[in-house]
Motif scaffolding. Structure first.
Motif, mmCIF file in Angstrom:
data_model
loop_
_atom_site.group_PDB
_atom_site.id
_atom_site.type_symbol
_atom_site.label_atom_id
_atom_site.label_comp_id
_atom_site.label_asym_id
_atom_site.label_seq_id
_atom_site.Cartn_x
_atom_site.Cartn_y
_atom_site.Cartn_z
ATOM 1 N N ARG A 171 -5.364 -16.379 -22.484
ATOM 2 C CA ARG A 171 -4.219 -16.175 -21.599
ATOM 3 C C ARG A 171 -4.058 -14.685 -21.269
ATOM 4 N N ILE A 172 -4.075 -13.888 -22.324
ATOM 5 C CA ILE A 172 -3.881 -12.455 -22.138
ATOM 6 C C ILE A 172 -5.015 -11.862 -21.309
ATOM 7 N N GLU A 173 -6.205 -12.427 -21.475
ATOM 8 C CA GLU A 173 -7.358 -11.803 -20.837
ATOM 9 C C GLU A 173 -7.794 -12.536 -19.568
ATOM 10 N N VAL A 174 -6.850 -13.201 -18.921
ATOM 11 C CA VAL A 174 -7.182 -13.963 -17.728
ATOM 12 C C VAL A 174 -7.680 -13.007 -16.617
ATOM 13 N N THR A 175 -8.799 -13.374 -16.005
ATOM 14 C CA THR A 175 -9.350 -12.502 -14.957
ATOM 15 C C THR A 175 -9.564 -13.261 -13.648
ATOM 16 N N ASP A 176 -9.016 -14.482 -13.552
ATOM 17 C CA ASP A 176 -9.216 -15.222 -12.306
ATOM 18 C C ASP A 176 -7.907 -15.390 -11.534
ATOM 19 N N GLN A 177 -6.961 -14.536 -11.778
ATOM 20 C CA GLN A 177 -5.735 -14.511 -10.982
ATOM 21 C C GLN A 177 -5.196 -13.081 -11.023
ATOM 22 N N TYR A 178 -4.377 -12.737 -10.040
ATOM 23 C CA TYR A 178 -3.878 -11.350 -9.976
ATOM 24 C C TYR A 178 -2.636 -11.305 -9.109
ATOM 25 N N MET A 179 -1.962 -10.166 -9.120
ATOM 26 C CA MET A 179 -0.773 -9.997 -8.301
ATOM 27 C C MET A 179 -1.139 -9.238 -7.027
ATOM 28 N N MET A 180 -0.511 -9.637 -5.913
ATOM 29 C CA MET A 180 -0.689 -8.908 -4.661
ATOM 30 C C MET A 180 0.691 -8.442 -4.200
ATOM 31 N N PHE A 231 0.829 -1.208 0.000
ATOM 32 C CA PHE A 231 0.000 0.000 0.000
ATOM 33 C C PHE A 231 0.869 1.266 0.000
ATOM 34 N N PHE A 232 2.013 1.178 0.681
ATOM 35 C CA PHE A 232 2.914 2.340 0.652
ATOM 36 C C PHE A 232 3.364 2.614 -0.785
ATOM 37 N N GLU A 233 3.624 1.551 -1.552
ATOM 38 C CA GLU A 233 4.020 1.720 -2.959
ATOM 39 C C GLU A 233 2.868 2.306 -3.780
ATOM 40 N N TYR A 234 1.651 2.014 -3.363
ATOM 41 C CA TYR A 234 0.467 2.598 -4.019
ATOM 42 C C TYR A 234 0.458 4.109 -3.761
ATOM 43 N N TYR A 235 0.690 4.447 -2.504
ATOM 44 C CA TYR A 235 0.700 5.857 -2.104
ATOM 45 C C TYR A 235 1.850 6.611 -2.781
ATOM 46 N N ARG A 236 3.034 5.983 -2.753
ATOM 47 C CA ARG A 236 4.246 6.695 -3.161
ATOM 48 C C ARG A 236 4.494 6.648 -4.653
ATOM 49 N N LYS A 237 4.139 5.498 -5.291
ATOM 50 C CA LYS A 237 4.441 5.361 -6.717
ATOM 51 C C LYS A 237 3.208 5.110 -7.570
ATOM 52 N N GLY A 238 2.054 4.981 -6.943
ATOM 53 C CA GLY A 238 0.833 4.737 -7.717
ATOM 54 C C GLY A 238 0.674 3.298 -8.169
ATOM 55 N N ILE A 239 1.480 2.360 -7.637
ATOM 56 C CA ILE A 239 1.374 0.948 -8.049
ATOM 57 C C ILE A 239 0.238 0.278 -7.276
ATOM 58 N N PRO A 240 -0.820 -0.189 -7.969
ATOM 59 C CA PRO A 240 -1.935 -0.793 -7.232
ATOM 60 C C PRO A 240 -1.473 -2.027 -6.444
ATOM 61 N N PRO A 241 -1.897 -2.146 -5.167
ATOM 62 C CA PRO A 241 -1.466 -3.290 -4.349
ATOM 63 C C PRO A 241 -2.026 -4.617 -4.870
ATOM 64 N N PHE A 242 -3.183 -4.563 -5.544
ATOM 65 C CA PHE A 242 -3.770 -5.760 -6.170
ATOM 66 C C PHE A 242 -3.873 -5.431 -7.658
ATOM 67 N N ARG A 243 -3.230 -6.241 -8.504
ATOM 68 C CA ARG A 243 -3.070 -5.836 -9.909
ATOM 69 C C ARG A 243 -3.464 -6.911 -10.908
ATOM 70 N N ALA A 244 -4.060 -6.442 -12.002
ATOM 71 C CA ALA A 244 -4.346 -7.316 -13.140
ATOM 72 C C ALA A 244 -3.034 -7.896 -13.681
ATOM 73 N N MET A 245 -3.098 -9.119 -14.203
ATOM 74 C CA MET A 245 -1.897 -9.742 -14.759
ATOM 75 C C MET A 245 -1.307 -8.903 -15.892
ATOM 76 N N VAL A 246 -2.171 -8.239 -16.665
ATOM 77 C CA VAL A 246 -1.658 -7.461 -17.804
ATOM 78 C C VAL A 246 -0.785 -6.288 -17.357
ATOM 79 N N LEU A 247 -0.820 -5.990 -16.052
ATOM 80 C CA LEU A 247 0.048 -4.918 -15.563
ATOM 81 C C LEU A 247 1.421 -5.463 -15.150
ATOM 82 N N GLU A 248 1.576 -6.779 -15.234
ATOM 83 C CA GLU A 248 2.828 -7.392 -14.807
ATOM 84 C C GLU A 248 3.838 -7.312 -15.957
ATOM 85 N N GLU A 249 5.073 -6.963 -15.625
ATOM 86 C CA GLU A 249 6.073 -6.768 -16.662
ATOM 87 C C GLU A 249 6.221 -8.010 -17.536
#
Ligand code: GAL
Length: 720
Positions: free
Chosen positions: A569-578, A526-544
C-alpha cells in the motif's frame, strides 16, 4: 642467553610496530570516530549545507537561483539528525559520507527510476545512462533522497554517486545480532543497517539537507531551492504529434489536414532526425528535399496555431554549417563520428545558439527534443576523454543534460518566450527547466512508475505512446499520457496516427479532448509548481496523511496486520495525484478491475460524482472508455467548455465534487511570455460556500488585474 635476548629484541619491536601500523590502518578505514564530523550551516531557511574537500563541476551552477520568498513561507523544522552522527571521509581517491537512518525510515527519490519507490535496502550507482536495469543507471539519476521522516538530502556532485541505502554494516556501527543461517529463522541476506553511506570518486562533496513537516514539504523546499518548478507555455500542454523520421513538409501538411478530418486536437508537430540533411551525427541544417522552404512551412503551421519542435542530438557532423565554428570547443573523442561540443564552455554555447537562432528560432521553431545525451558507454565518449575546458569527462557526461537545458531556457527567456521540449538526460536542480524526459524503454507499468518517481527528483516525465500490440493497449497508453506533463504520440518509427486503431478512435479522441478541457486546472497545478514547488504529478507518498495512515478500511483483516500488504500500500506506484484534487489510477492492458488506495478523506468518481470511499482500498471495474479518476471532497475543477484553449479569456465549466465548502485560486496569463514574472497574470478565486439553506453555491472573485479573467463561469455540482 643475553645474546639470544638481544637477538629477539628487534623482532619484538618490529612486531609491535607492525601491530600499531595495522591498528592505525584499520582505524583509518573503519572507525567512525576517525571519520570527520560534518559541519552544517543553515544557508537558507530549512536548507543546511556541509562540505569537505574540493568539488569539480558544480551541478547547482546550472540550476535557477533559489526562490527566497517562497522558501521563507515554508514551515520551520529543526535539523533532522544528531549532527555528531553525520560523517565524512576523504581518502586518496574517494570522498564519502555516512548519515544516520532509523530502522522505520523509508527512503524515496534517487532520480527517475522505473521500478519501485522505496529505495531502502539497495545500492545505486547514480549514472546518467540509457535505462537498462542496472540500479541507478537512468536518464535522470538525481542524487537527492527523501525520508518518510520528513527531510531530504542532496549529495551535490557531478561525479557518479554510489549510494548504499541502509545496507552494509560497518564493524563499529550498531549492528543487528549475527544469526546462524542453518538454525536461525531471521537470517537476512541484507542485514538492516543504521546508515546511508555514499561516495564519489573525487576530491570532495557538498551535502544539503532539506527539512520539512512532511515529505511533500521537503520536495517543495528542494524544488524552490532550485528556482521552483517550470511553468510551461499553454501550447506545451496540448497534444504533440511526432512525425515519422522520413516525413517531408508535404507529409506534415497532409497529416495536419487529417487531424482536422478526424477532429483531433493538435498543438505541436515534432520533426524527428530526417528534417536535417544529415543525422547521427547531426548537421542541424534543413534537408532541402524534404523541407525546401522551412520558413514558409513554419509560417503555414503558425497560422494553424501549431508549433514545431525539432529533434537533435549534440554530436556535430562534419558537414554541418556550424562544424568549423564549434570544432575548437569539442572533446577528444567522437560519438557516431560526430564531434562532441564542450558545453561547459560559453564559447561552444554561443556557436550553437547563434546557429540555432538564425536557422530555426528566427523562423518560428518553438523548441527542441535533445536526444542521446545519455546513451550507453559504447556510444558516448569514454571516461578518459579530454575536453578543451579541462573539465573531467565523467562529470561533463553527468551534467550534459542540465547544461543544455539551462542554455536553452536562458536563451528563450532572454527573448521573453517560453519553450517546452524534451530531453533524455537530466540531473540535480532541473525543476525550473522547460524540458520533459522520455525513454526508449517501453513498459507501460514502468512508465507510470517513472511518472510517480519523477515527482521526487525535480523532473518531469512523459509516458509517451509510440505503438501498441492492439487497440486496448493503444487506448490504455493514450489515457496514461493524457494525464501526464506532456501528451505525445511519438510516431518517429511506427508512423502511426491517433486514429490508427479505428475501433477505438472515438475513445482516444474523447480522452485527448478531456485532457485539453482540463487545461485551466492543469495550468493552475503548474503555477503551484512554479510558485510553491508542488509537483503537478505526485507520488501518493507525497499526499498528506498517506504514509502515516494507520488503518485501511475495506482491506482484508489479514492485509491490515500483514506487513507485506502494508508495504504494498505504502509503496504503490500505479496511481498518482494530478494537481490539488485528482487521483489518477491508470489501467494496463488486460486489467478488468484494479485496486485503488484512497488517502484519508472522502473521494468521488470524476465522471459521475458518486462517492467511492475514504482512506480505504477499493476495487474498481474498468471500462475501456475511461481512465479511473477520483476527486477529493470539495474538489474544484475548472474546465474549458471547448476543447481548444484560447490564449487568454476562456468560458469555463467549474465542477465541484462532494459536500465540502472550498476555494481554489485559479491561475491564468498570456500562456506564452515571461511577463507573469512581472505580475502580468490573473488569479481568480473560485469559491464554493453554503448558503443560508445549507445548499452549496459557487461564485468567483478576480483577485488582481482582470486581464486574464474567465469570460464566463458555469458551475456544475457533480455530487448532488
Ligand atoms: C531515439 C529516441 C526516439 C527517436 C529516435 C530517432 O533515440 O528515443 O524517440 O527520436 O531516437 O532516431
Amino acid at each position: 642467553m643475553r645474546t639470544k635476548q638481544l637477538f629477539f629484541y628487534p623482532y619484538f619491536i618490529c612486531t609491535f610496530l607492525v601491530m600499531i601500523y595495522c591498528v592505525r590502518v584499520d582505524s583509518q578505514n573503519t572507525l567512525i570516530s576517525e571519520m570527520d564530523i560534518l559541519e552544517w550551516e543553515e544557508v537558507l531557511p530549512g536548507v543546511w549545507k556541509a562540505k569537505f574537500g574540493s568539488m569539480g563541476l558544480n551541478p547547482l551552477d546550472y540550476a535557477s537561483p533559489p526562490n527566497h520568498t517562497a522558501l521563507d513561507a515554508l514551515s520551520h523544522s529543526d535539523f533532522p539528525f544528531n549532527r555528531d552522527s553525520t560523517f565524512s571521509l576523504l581518502t586518496s581517491n574517494r570522498a564519502s559520507i555516512r548519515l544516520p537512518l532509523d530502522s522505520s525510515e523509508k527512503i524515496y527519490g534517487l532520480g527517475l527510476e522505473f521500478e519501485g519507490i522505496n529505495r531502502r535496502g539497495n545500492v545505486y550507482t547514480l549514472k546518467v545512462d540509457h535505462y537498462g536495469g542496472i540500479k541507478g543507471y537512468t536518464h535522470a539519476p538525481v542524487p537527492f533522497y527523501i525520508s518518510s521522516k520528513g527531510y531530504g538530502v542532496l549529495i551535490n556532485s557531478a561525479h557518479r554517486v554510489k549510494i548504499h541505502v541502509g545496507v552494509g554494516n560497518r564493524k563499529d556501527s550498531k549492528r543487528p545480532e549475527v544469526i546462524d543461517r542453518t538454525t536461525g529463522k531471521n537470517w537476512a541476506a541484507r542485514p538492516v543497517s543504521d546508515a546511508i553511506e555514499a561516495s564519489v570518486q573525487g576530491g570532495g562533496l557538498e551535502i544539503f539537507v532539506f527539512t520539512g513537516q512532511s515529505p511533500l514539504e521537503v520536495v517543495q523546499r528542494y524544488n524552490l531551492f532550485c528556482g521552483g518548478g517550470v511553468l510551461p507555455p499553454k501550447w506545451g500542454l496540448g497534444f504533440w504529434h511526432r512525425m515519422h523520421t522520413k516525413s517531408s513538409a508535404d507529409d506534415v501538411l497532409k497529416e495536419i489536414s487529417d487531424f482536422k478530418k478526424y477532429d483531433f486536437p493538435l498543438s505541436v508537430i515534432g520533426l524527428e532526425p530526417g528534417w536535417q540533411n544529415f543525422a547521427y551525427p547531426c548537421s542541424y541544417d534543413w534537408d532541402e528535399n524534404r523541407f525546401p522552404d522551412p520558413e514558409k512551412f513554419l509560417n503555414t503551421l503558425d497560422k494553424e496555431g501549431i508549433k514545431v519542435n525539432l529533434w537533435e542530438n549534440p554530436y556535430v557532423a562534419p558537414s554541418s554549417t556550424m562544424f568549423n565554428d564549434i570544432k575548437p570547443y569539442t572533446g577528444s573523442h567522437t560519438v557516431w563520428l560526430g564531434e562532441v561540443p564542450d558545453y561547459t564552455m560559453i564559447e561552444a554555447q554561443r556557436v550553437m545558439l547563434n546557429h540555432h537562432q538564425k536557422n530555426h528560432l528566427d523562423i518560428g521553431v518553438s523548441g527542441y527534443k535533445f536526444d542521446e545525451l545519455d546513451g550507453y558507454d559504447f556510444w558516448l565518449w569514454p571516461d578518459h576523454a579530454t575536453f578543451p575546458s579541462g573539465n573531467d569527462a565523467v562529470e561533463i557526461r553527468q551534467v550534459y543534460g542540465v547544461i543544455m537545458q539551462k542554455m536553452l531556457r536562458d536563451h528563450f527567456k532572454s527573448e521573453n518566450k517560453r519553450t517546452y521540449g524534451l530531453v533524455r538526460s537530466s540531473y540535480t536542480g532541473a525543476s525550473n527547466n522547460s524540458f520533459v524526459l522520455y525513454s526508449d524503454y517501453y513498459q507501460h507499468k514502468g512508465y507510470v512508475t517513472a511518472l510517480v518517481n519523477s515527482s521526487m527528483a525535480g523532473v518531469l516525465w512523459t509516458p509517451e505512446i509510440r505503438s501498441a500490440k492492439n487497440a486496448e493497449e493503444w487506448v490504455r497508453r493514450f489515457q496514461s499520457v493524457c494525464f501526464s506533463p506532456l501528451t505525445m504520440l511519438n510516431a518517429w518509427s511506427s508512423g502511426l496516427k491517433p486514429w490508427s486503431f479505428p475501433e477505438v478512435t472515438d475513445i482516444v479522441r474523447d480522452n485527448l479532448k478531456l485532457r485539453n478541457q482540463l487545461l485551466p486546472y492543469l495550468y493552475t497545478a503548474f503555477f503551484e509548481y512554479y510558485r510553491k514547488g508542488i509537483p503537478p504529478f505526485r507520488a501518493m507518498v507525497l499526499e498528506e496523511g498517506y504514509v502515516s495512515q494507520e488503518s485501511i478500511i475495506g482491506a482484508e483483516l489479514d492485509d491490515v496486520v500483514n506487513p507485506y500488504a502494508e508495504k504494498k500500500r505504502i509503496e504503490v506506484t500505479d496511481q498518482y495525484m494530478m494537481g490539488e484534487a485528482i487521483l489518477v489510477a491508470p489501467v494496463f492492458e488486460g486489467q478488468k478491475e484494479r485496486s485503488v488506495v484512497l488517502p484519508p478523506g472522502n473521494y468521488y468518481d470524476f465522471y459521475t460524482g458518486k462517492y467511492v470511499g475514504n482512506g480505504e482500498i477499493i476495487t474498481v471495474k474498468t471500462d475501456l472508455d475511461h481512465i479511473p479518476l477520483f476527486v477529493k471532497d470539495g474538489g474544484i475543477i475548472p474546465m474549458l467548455t471547448s476543447s481548444s484553449p484560447s490564449s487568454s479569456n476562456d468560458s469555463l465549466e467549474v465542477r465541484h465534487y462532494g459536500n465540502r465548502e472550498n476555494r481554489l485560486l485559479m491561475y491564468n496569463d498570456d500562456g506564452l511570455s515571461y511577463n507573469f514574472e512581472k505580475g502580468e497574470f490573473t488569479l481568480t478565486e473560485l469559491v464554493v460556500e453554503e448558503d443560508k439553506e445549507g445548499k452549496l453555491r459557487g461564485s468567483y472573485n478576480v483577485l488582481n488585474n482582470d486581464k486574464f479573467k474567465p469570460e464566463s463561469v458555469t458551475w456544475k455540482w457533480m455530487t448532488e
